[in-house]
Write an enzyme that holds these catalytic residues in place. Structure first.
Site, PDB file in Angstrom:
ATOM      1  N   GLU A 266      60.271  -1.440  13.779  1.00 29.38           N
ATOM      2  CA  GLU A 266      59.799  -2.706  14.384  1.00 29.38           C
ATOM      3  C   GLU A 266      59.585  -3.466  13.075  1.00 29.38           C
ATOM      4  OE1 GLU A 266      56.380  -2.402  17.049  1.00 29.38           O
ATOM      5  OE2 GLU A 266      56.080  -4.378  16.371  1.00 29.38           O
ATOM      6  N   CYS A 303      52.106  -7.944  16.177  1.00 29.70           N
ATOM      7  CA  CYS A 303      53.337  -8.189  16.129  1.00 29.70           C
ATOM      8  C   CYS A 303      53.816  -9.145  17.189  1.00 29.70           C
ATOM      9  CB  CYS A 303      54.272  -6.828  16.099  1.00 29.70           C
ATOM     10  SG  CYS A 303      53.419  -5.607  17.107  1.00 29.70           S
TER      11      CYS A 303
HETATM   12  P1  NAP Z   1      55.018  -2.566   4.867  1.00 33.82           P
HETATM   13  O1  NAP Z   1      54.728  -3.187   3.582  1.00 33.82           O
HETATM   14  O2  NAP Z   1      56.451  -2.803   5.343  1.00 33.82           O
HETATM   15  O3  NAP Z   1      54.472  -1.067   4.717  1.00 33.82           O
HETATM   16  C1  NAP Z   1      54.843  -0.262   6.023  1.00 33.82           C
HETATM   17  C2  NAP Z   1      55.017   1.193   5.232  1.00 33.82           C
HETATM   18  O4  NAP Z   1      56.274   1.247   4.642  1.00 33.82           O
HETATM   19  C3  NAP Z   1      54.028   1.574   4.241  1.00 33.82           C
HETATM   20  O5  NAP Z   1      53.797   3.095   4.523  1.00 33.82           O
HETATM   21  C4  NAP Z   1      54.639   1.238   2.827  1.00 33.82           C
HETATM   22  O6  NAP Z   1      54.216   2.140   2.205  1.00 33.82           O
HETATM   23  C5  NAP Z   1      56.092   1.541   3.375  1.00 33.82           C
HETATM   24  N1  NAP Z   1      57.111   0.840   2.764  1.00 33.82           N
HETATM   25  C6  NAP Z   1      57.087  -0.575   2.655  1.00 33.82           C
HETATM   26  N2  NAP Z   1      58.206  -1.047   1.916  1.00 33.82           N
HETATM   27  C7  NAP Z   1      58.855   0.182   1.856  1.00 33.82           C
HETATM   28  C8  NAP Z   1      60.196   0.384   1.119  1.00 33.82           C
HETATM   29  N3  NAP Z   1      60.939  -0.654   0.552  1.00 33.82           N
HETATM   30  N4  NAP Z   1      60.401   1.655   0.779  1.00 33.82           N
HETATM   31  C9  NAP Z   1      59.789   2.714   1.384  1.00 33.82           C
HETATM   32  N5  NAP Z   1      58.514   2.598   1.833  1.00 33.82           N
HETATM   33  C10 NAP Z   1      58.400   1.412   2.187  1.00 33.82           C
HETATM   34  O7  NAP Z   1      54.110  -3.410   5.948  1.00 33.82           O
HETATM   35  P2  NAP Z   1      52.375  -3.866   5.815  1.00 33.82           P
HETATM   36  O8  NAP Z   1      51.883  -3.123   4.792  1.00 33.82           O
HETATM   37  O9  NAP Z   1      51.781  -3.055   7.106  1.00 33.82           O
HETATM   38  O10 NAP Z   1      52.472  -5.255   5.954  1.00 33.82           O
HETATM   39  C11 NAP Z   1      52.888  -5.948   5.074  1.00 33.82           C
HETATM   40  C12 NAP Z   1      53.669  -7.069   6.116  1.00 33.82           C
HETATM   41  O11 NAP Z   1      54.364  -6.357   7.093  1.00 33.82           O
HETATM   42  C13 NAP Z   1      53.015  -8.292   6.647  1.00 33.82           C
HETATM   43  O12 NAP Z   1      52.561  -9.160   5.917  1.00 33.82           O
HETATM   44  C14 NAP Z   1      53.654  -8.359   8.160  1.00 33.82           C
HETATM   45  O13 NAP Z   1      54.405  -9.505   7.585  1.00 33.82           O
HETATM   46  C15 NAP Z   1      54.294  -7.421   8.253  1.00 33.82           C
HETATM   47  N6  NAP Z   1      54.114  -6.341   9.379  1.00 33.82           N
HETATM   48  C16 NAP Z   1      54.592  -6.615  10.481  1.00 33.82           C
HETATM   49  C17 NAP Z   1      54.061  -5.902  11.628  1.00 33.82           C
HETATM   50  C18 NAP Z   1      54.795  -5.882  12.932  1.00 33.82           C
HETATM   51  O14 NAP Z   1      54.379  -5.522  13.871  1.00 33.82           O
HETATM   52  N7  NAP Z   1      55.891  -6.620  13.185  1.00 33.82           N
HETATM   53  C19 NAP Z   1      53.146  -5.069  11.653  1.00 33.82           C
HETATM   54  C20 NAP Z   1      52.440  -4.768  10.404  1.00 33.82           C
HETATM   55  C21 NAP Z   1      53.004  -5.541   9.387  1.00 33.82           C
HETATM   56  P3  NAP Z   1      52.962   1.647   1.368  1.00 33.82           P
HETATM   57  O15 NAP Z   1      51.791   2.350   2.059  1.00 33.82           O
HETATM   58  O16 NAP Z   1      52.640   2.371  -0.154  1.00 33.82           O
HETATM   59  O17 NAP Z   1      52.588   0.393   1.378  1.00 33.82           O
END
Ligand code: NAP
Length: 525
Positions: A266, A303
């Site tokens: 998601e 989201c």
């Molecule tokens: P994220 O950066 O995508 O991280 C989510 C999880 O995935 C974390 O455990 C992260 O590891 C891991 N991860 C991220 N990129 C990866 C990659 N390229 N390869 C492997 N693992 C990876 O999300 P976030 O930290 O929650 O938030 C960042 C952005 O995501 C927000 O600014 C927003 O834009 C978006 N977001 C969207 C929603 C939604 O429901 N649509 C919800 C939350 C966030 P780490 O723990 O090491 O970071």
């Protein structure tokens, strides 16, 4: 009782100190590190968790539905046993207020119990029996179908729901209900909260005498852990909530495996709200105040946040924009979940503010680590031509689009990417316009709602929290509600198997008393 946080991973039912280096949790409100240090797992520890999950799969899926239901109920009870320690730690790590986290704990426990109820009722297995027709030419064999779990599932906890979409959240609950062991990548934004909940799950495993490999918690930060996990041959599906870039990176890893696996990610959605003309004229100010409340709830870190509002240009839309701006102006900046989310939000708002085709209506003063409400307006013409106006700005920011007429509004709707939700603000006189929009919305979104706001997702049987790409990676699924179990199931058909080899759900005498489709007739047959 006070619960200790040690900074360990949980693998095979025991606390294991990660061998991959250490990191500290962060208090986003105090802008300070929090003790203790957390130890990151290395490749060998990820491998061990996945191997144990693989070994646990057969014994776990051989448990009865009633046993797995009891297990889910026991996890819920163990989470409640954590008491205020859990709430206080989650508040410190997320900056979210107590009431929100207490509500989220209720939701987390409630969804575990909902899946327990689904298992006790039994229809999730979708049992079907086509009796043999030996006289038919050619003869038809006896065929019986049921769903079984896919295998070990890698779950990525979300940052924005440290309880309900995290360690024991909807992905974990639905995978465990399906009989799939879970290897969970904790979100680095709330590692202490994750450890507490993971310990509750591990305790429930012991109480229910299940194999220790049914659940593991992997701690750490950086892309390597998640990518190694998804690439592991034992893993058979992935549940993810987070950024579009993270979701797409994991989809790529999953697709490039020797055995590709499904990824249910998601990712991003701007959740358009359509304020149709009659509703706009009759109650534009009330809609504007409801919209402002929805936009700023939880500092916009949902989201389903309403990031786009479409209406027809004119005096009513101008008055609506003014009312929304007035409602948003007093909203104070508030702490965001992580420094990364706060800085992405600041960049997204700055990009909109500097956009040549956009007029800022509200840009509340913010400070580092905090998110302040922002509202912008553009024309339908500009929006149609500019794809950079459609990016998710995760936080309390929204873009109003003043469309020339309904044809242009429909053209814009057609041009949108896949969304989790679409909202119709409509009165009786708007039905004709709503009818024109509906077929387009059905193709574009997972949930269509009338006269409400998209934030607030009920956990129930008829909920869809999903939608076409990029809102999710697979628009055939939902990550909330009982239908979420289907992501982790696949059908198996049994042809001419003797009764005593068949699973109970498919035996002639229906010993489980479940609903089945027997020779085309649905019933407890
Ligand atoms: P994220 O950066 O995508 O991280 C989510 C999880 O995935 C974390 O455990 C992260 O590891 C891991 N991860 C991220 N990129 C990866 C990659 N390229 N390869 C492997 N693992 C990876 O999300 P976030 O930290 O929650 O938030 C960042 C952005 O995501 C927000 O600014 C927003 O834009 C978006 N977001 C969207 C929603 C939604 O429901 N649509 C919800 C939350 C966030 P780490 O723990 O090491 O970071």
């Amino acid at each position: 009782m006070s619960f200790n946080i040690t900074g360990d991973a949980l693998i095979g039912g025991v606390a294991v100190k990660g061998n991959g280096g250490s990191f500290e949790a962060w208090d986003p409100a105090a802008r300070a590190h929090i003790a203790p240090a957390f130890h990151m797992v290395d490749v060998a520890q990820i491998d061990e968790a996945c191997r144990l999950a693989q070994a646990a799969f057969d014994p776990f899926r051989a448990t009865s539905d009633a046993q797995r239901a009891d297990f889910l109920d026991t996890i819920a009870a163990q989470i409640l046993e954590l008491g205020d320690d859990l709430i206080v730690r989650a508040m410190t790590e997320s900056g979210l207020p107590r009431a929100r986290l207490e509500g989220e704990r209720g939701r987390t426990v409630g969804q575990l119990k909902l899946f327990a109820g689904l298992l006790r009722e039994g229809s999730w297995t979708d049992a079907r029996i086509d009796s043999a027709l030996p006289e038919r030419v050619p003869p038809r064999p006896d065929l019986r179908l049921r769903m079984i779990g896919l295998g070990p599932v890698a779950v990525f906890a979300a940052s924005n729901f440290p309880l309900a979409f995290s360690v024991a959240g909807g992905d974990t609950a639905s995978a465990l209900a399906a009989g799939c062991p879970v290897v969970l990548k904790a979100h680095s934004a709330h590692p202490g909260t994750s450890e507490l909940v993971a310990r509750a799950i591990v305790k429930a495993i012991a109480i229910c005498q299940l194999p220790a490999g049914v659940f593991a918690l992997l701690t750490g930060t950086g892309n390597g852990i998640g990518q190694t996990l998804v690439a592991h041959p034992a893993i058979q599906a992935v549940g993810f909530t987070g950024s579009r870039s993270g979701g797409i990176a994991l989809m790529k890893v999953a697709a490039e495996r020797a055995q590709p696996i499904p990824v249910y990610a998601e990712m991003s959605s701007i959740n358009p709200v359509f304020v149709l003309p009659q509703a706009l004229a009759a109650r534009g100010a009330a809609i504007a105040s409801g919209f402002a409340a929805s936009l700023t709830m939880g500092v916009g870190q949902f989201c389903t946040n309403p990031g786009l509002v479409l209406g027809l240009e004119g005096a009513d839309f101008t008055a609506f924009a003014a009312a929304a701006a007035e409602a948003l102006a007093p909203a104070p900046a508030a702490t965001m979940l992580t420094a990364g989310i706060a800085s992405s939000y600041a960049k997204g708002v700055a990009a909109l503010a500097q956009h040549a085709d956009v007029t800022p209506l509200v840009q509340n003063a913010g400070e580092e680590g905090k998110g302040a409400a922002a509202l912008f307006v553009t024309s339908g013409e500009a929006f149609l031509g500019k794809h950079d106006l459609r990016d998710e700005v995760f936080g309390p920011a929204s873009l109003l689009v003043a469309c020339r007429d309904m044809d242009q509004l429909l053209a814009i709707t057609e041009s949108l990417e896949g969304q989790l939700t679409a909202t119709l603000q409509m009165d009786a006189g708007d039905v004709i316009d709503a009818r024109r929009l509906l077929p387009v919305l059905e193709r574009r979104v997972g949930r269509i709602l009338a006269n409400g706001f998209p934030t607030g997702v009920e956990v129930s049987t008829a909920m869809v929290h999903g939608g076409p790409f990029p809102s999710t990676s697979d628009g055939r699924s939902t990550s909330v509600g009982t239908a979420a179990i289907n992501r982790f199931l696949r059908p198996v058909s049994y042809q001419n198997l003797p009764q005593d080899l068949l699973p109970e759900s498919l035996r002639d005498d229906n010993p489980l008393g479940i609903w089945r489709r027997h020779d085309g007739v649905l019933g407890k047959l």
